[in-house]
Design a protein around this motif. Structure first.
Motif, PDB file in Angstrom:
ATOM      1  N   LEU A 283       0.919  -1.082   0.037  1.00  0.00           N
ATOM      2  CA  LEU A 283      -0.050   0.014   0.107  1.00  0.00           C
ATOM      3  C   LEU A 283       0.922   1.328  -0.050  1.00  0.00           C
ATOM      4  O   LEU A 283       0.247   2.115  -0.619  1.00  0.00           O
TER       5      LEU A 283
ATOM      6  N   ALA B 110      -6.140  -4.421   1.888  1.00  0.00           N
ATOM      7  CA  ALA B 110      -5.853  -3.132   2.561  1.00  0.00           C
ATOM      8  C   ALA B 110      -7.275  -2.268   2.309  1.00  0.00           C
ATOM      9  O   ALA B 110      -7.574  -1.595   3.126  1.00  0.00           O
ATOM     10  N   ILE B 111      -7.463  -2.310   0.800  1.00  0.00           N
ATOM     11  CA  ILE B 111      -8.687  -1.242   0.556  1.00  0.00           C
ATOM     12  C   ILE B 111      -9.932  -1.639   1.539  1.00  0.00           C
ATOM     13  O   ILE B 111     -10.672  -0.834   2.148  1.00  0.00           O
TER      14      ILE B 111
ATOM     15  N   LEU C   2      -9.647  -0.880   5.169  1.00  0.00           N
ATOM     16  CA  LEU C   2      -9.683   0.615   5.632  1.00  0.00           C
ATOM     17  C   LEU C   2     -11.067   1.223   5.249  1.00  0.00           C
ATOM     18  O   LEU C   2     -11.123   2.360   5.059  1.00  0.00           O
ATOM     19  N   HIS C   3     -12.176   0.426   4.350  1.00  0.00           N
ATOM     20  CA  HIS C   3     -13.140   0.853   3.996  1.00  0.00           C
ATOM     21  C   HIS C   3     -12.853   2.029   2.790  1.00  0.00           C
ATOM     22  O   HIS C   3     -13.789   2.825   2.754  1.00  0.00           O
ATOM     23  N   ALA C   4     -12.208   1.977   2.117  1.00  0.00           N
ATOM     24  CA  ALA C   4     -11.639   2.815   1.014  1.00  0.00           C
ATOM     25  C   ALA C   4     -12.199   2.297  -0.275  1.00  0.00           C
ATOM     26  O   ALA C   4     -12.663   1.457  -0.404  1.00  0.00           O
TER      27      ALA C   4
ATOM     28  N   ARG D  81      -7.198   2.175  -4.113  1.00  0.00           N
ATOM     29  CA  ARG D  81      -5.539   1.971  -3.266  1.00  0.00           C
ATOM     30  C   ARG D  81      -5.141   3.429  -2.839  1.00  0.00           C
ATOM     31  O   ARG D  81      -4.325   3.542  -1.921  1.00  0.00           O
TER      32      ARG D  81
ATOM     33  N   GLU E 163      -6.913   6.113  -2.118  1.00  0.00           N
ATOM     34  CA  GLU E 163      -7.686   6.353  -0.761  1.00  0.00           C
ATOM     35  C   GLU E 163      -7.032   5.679   0.413  1.00  0.00           C
ATOM     36  O   GLU E 163      -6.902   6.286   1.637  1.00  0.00           O
ATOM     37  N   ALA E 164      -7.069   4.345   0.000  1.00  0.00           N
ATOM     38  CA  ALA E 164      -6.615   3.719   1.232  1.00  0.00           C
ATOM     39  C   ALA E 164      -5.116   3.936   1.843  1.00  0.00           C
ATOM     40  O   ALA E 164      -5.002   4.104   3.137  1.00  0.00           O
TER      41      ALA E 164
END
Length: 205
Positions: free
Chosen positions: A153, A183-184, A187-189, A192, A194-195
């Motif tokens: 990330l 990861a996205i 992090l509720h993004a 990538r 934004e995450a």
């Protein structure tokens, strides 16, 4: 004589901190490095000469290898060396990871110079020096990312494409996509980038 290695990617800051430490009686700056990987390689080289530092004073956000990644390697391979993290950011995620990787001190760069000296002396005396409120907030702010997800990330956040990330981490492109997707989701993004931004705000990168 206390030997100190200073690790900082901004040359002027590196020189200023080193000069400040050299003014303190009993302190000697034995090495200056501009990123964590150079510091790690320097440790491996000077270990043969028996001149390892007593303390490593390192920034967090640096290219190639971060200060926290350096702390992790020092903990596993050079456990007698005390690591003190310095940064311009008081992010709870940084502190939590620094504690997990054995850092003995955590100080903000804007702190007075005499506070830096005191912190080093306290750490040498066996104390851990971290602001209590920041330490408590770190314990309540759990990092959801795995190390592999974090590395992928961070590189994605720097604008690297999947193929480039795969090449740097010696992984397949499919594996990198899986790490980034995980990861996205964690992090509720939406993507990538934004995450990576959210994780950096938390201090998880």
């Amino acid at each position: 004589m206390t030997k100190i290695m200073v690790v900082e990617d901004q040359s002027m800051v590196l020189g200023a901190i080193s000069a400040l430490l050299e003014l303190e009686p009993g302190f000697e700056v034995c090495a200056q490095c501009t990123d964590g990987l150079k510091a790690y390689k320097t440790l491996a080289r000077i270990k043969e000469d028996g001149v390892l530092p007593d303390v490593i004073l390192t920034d967090i956000e640096m290219p190639v290898m971060t200060g926290i990644e350096l702390a992790q390697k020092v903990q596993s391979e050079f456990s007698d060396i005390a690591v003190i993290i310095m940064t311009t950011f008081s992010r709870a995620g940084y502190i939590r990871r620094a504690i997990d990787y054995g850092a003995k001190g955590f100080i903000l760069k804007e702190a007075p110079s005499d506070e830096l000296i005191v912190t080093i002396k306290k750490v040498l005396a066996g104390q851990r020096v971290i602001d209590p409120e920041l330490a408590l907030s770190a314990l309540d702010d759990k990092d959801p990312l795995s190390e592999k997800e974090r590395k992928a990330l961070r590189l994605a956040g720097e604008g690297l494409k999947t193929a480039q990330i795969a090449n740097m981490l010696f992984l397949s492109e499919g594996t990198v996509r899986n790490y980034l997707s995980e990861a996205i989701a964690k992090l509720h993004a939406n993507n990538r980038i934004e995450a990576a931004r959210l994780a950096r705000q938390k201090g998880w990168l």
